[in-house]
Design a protein around this motif. Sequence first.
Motif, mmCIF file in Angstrom:
data_model
loop_
_atom_site.group_PDB
_atom_site.id
_atom_site.type_symbol
_atom_site.label_atom_id
_atom_site.label_comp_id
_atom_site.label_asym_id
_atom_site.label_seq_id
_atom_site.Cartn_x
_atom_site.Cartn_y
_atom_site.Cartn_z
ATOM 1 N N TRP A 224 66.950 33.784 35.914
ATOM 2 C CA TRP A 224 66.323 33.959 34.605
ATOM 3 C C TRP A 224 66.967 34.730 33.686
ATOM 4 C CZ3 TRP A 224 63.948 38.269 32.404
ATOM 5 C CH2 TRP A 224 63.188 38.034 31.385
ATOM 6 N N LEU A 228 68.226 33.991 29.743
ATOM 7 C CA LEU A 228 67.745 34.645 28.812
ATOM 8 C C LEU A 228 68.996 35.022 27.822
ATOM 9 C CD1 LEU A 228 64.890 36.047 28.073
ATOM 10 C CD2 LEU A 228 65.868 38.037 28.784
ATOM 11 N N PRO A 231 71.060 32.324 24.564
ATOM 12 C CA PRO A 231 69.564 32.249 25.276
ATOM 13 C C PRO A 231 69.384 30.655 25.431
ATOM 14 C CG PRO A 231 69.327 32.760 22.739
ATOM 15 C CD PRO A 231 70.979 32.705 23.139
ATOM 16 N N ALA A 235 64.632 29.098 30.404
ATOM 17 C CA ALA A 235 64.173 30.340 30.820
ATOM 18 C C ALA A 235 62.705 30.328 31.008
ATOM 19 C CB ALA A 235 64.551 31.689 29.955
ATOM 20 N N THR A 328 60.046 36.807 27.130
ATOM 21 C CA THR A 328 61.258 35.645 26.954
ATOM 22 C C THR A 328 61.189 35.409 25.485
ATOM 23 O OG1 THR A 328 60.984 34.551 29.316
ATOM 24 C CG2 THR A 328 61.970 33.580 27.491
ATOM 25 N N PHE A 332 64.589 36.305 22.841
ATOM 26 C CA PHE A 332 64.821 35.363 22.087
ATOM 27 C C PHE A 332 65.038 35.699 20.791
ATOM 28 C CE2 PHE A 332 64.414 31.373 25.064
ATOM 29 C CZ PHE A 332 65.278 31.870 25.827
#
Length: 339
Positions: A224, A228, A231, A235, A328, A332
Amino acid sequence: MQTKNEVLVNAEHRQPVLVQHFQNVIENNELAHAYLFTGATGSGKEELAMWIAMRLFCRNVQDGQPCGVCDECTRIAAHEHPDVLIVEPDGNSIKVDQVRFLKAEFTKSGVEGNQKIFIIAGAETMTASAANSLLKFLEEPSGSINAFLLASNPNLLLPTVISRTQEVEMQPLAAGELQQQFIDAGVPQHLLPLVTRLTHSPAEATDWLTDDWLGQAATSMWQWLSQLLKPDLMAFPTVATALMPLAKDRSRQRTLLDIMVAGLRDALLENIHEENFTASFPSHSKEVTDLTNGYTKNQLVEITDLGLQSKQLLERNVSFQNVMESLTLKVFDVLSPSK
């Protein structure tokens, strides 16, 4: 539950300076009515509180030390002494009814004497109503009553609770000594840096090794993290397919978030070329460097802070999946080219 000898040996081994300190405090009759013991899991908070209880009740104190073998010491070690009450989280938290029980006990005389000891483990998990209920005793102590609140994360405690106790921070174990304890407990070499960052308790580490939970957790969390930092939108499904099956209860969820924060710390320190830091994911150091080359220090500081904030969200009963998916999205946004 530890044996009487384990309690004394572990207290003296893990916190020798504090054992000596409280030996002097008790001999000088200067014990405060309420203490907050803070420190990582396995640092000796519980053992120190139990040592103090044994010292206060022991029938055969020798050179300032409880004997560990008299009836009083034996019952305290077995959690069976009527005047030494231990409260632990019921599920994920310490609830108001548990504190009400303690308050009722506060008003009674000791069953076998005047002294009473209360040990509240995981004090930071107290609900707000439970913590507020405890305040009356902390504000207006009565009789020979001493309370010991034990917390791994005191930042989650109400400031009003902290202000009414004497805070004592556990001293960390030497890194080499701690690693040897983990090796003896069966922790694989490649997981030692991560485990050393997560806990000071060999027993907790051993529990994580059951069914290779920790190995899977480290692999899935790194999957993950790498997505991430790219990016990569993958994810999002990784949260559901790889992390959620490992997040079976609140304890495991907390550990997963701690692993995540350890990985974000690696990313930040690798990026700023920090010297002499021990990576939690050393086998991925080159990949971490490659993944973070295009980011600024401020961006990596910000996403590390977001990771820390996610732990607070979990403690507020936000679901683990929502915590991870929200994190997440936020990361991002921070790492987007426009930043």
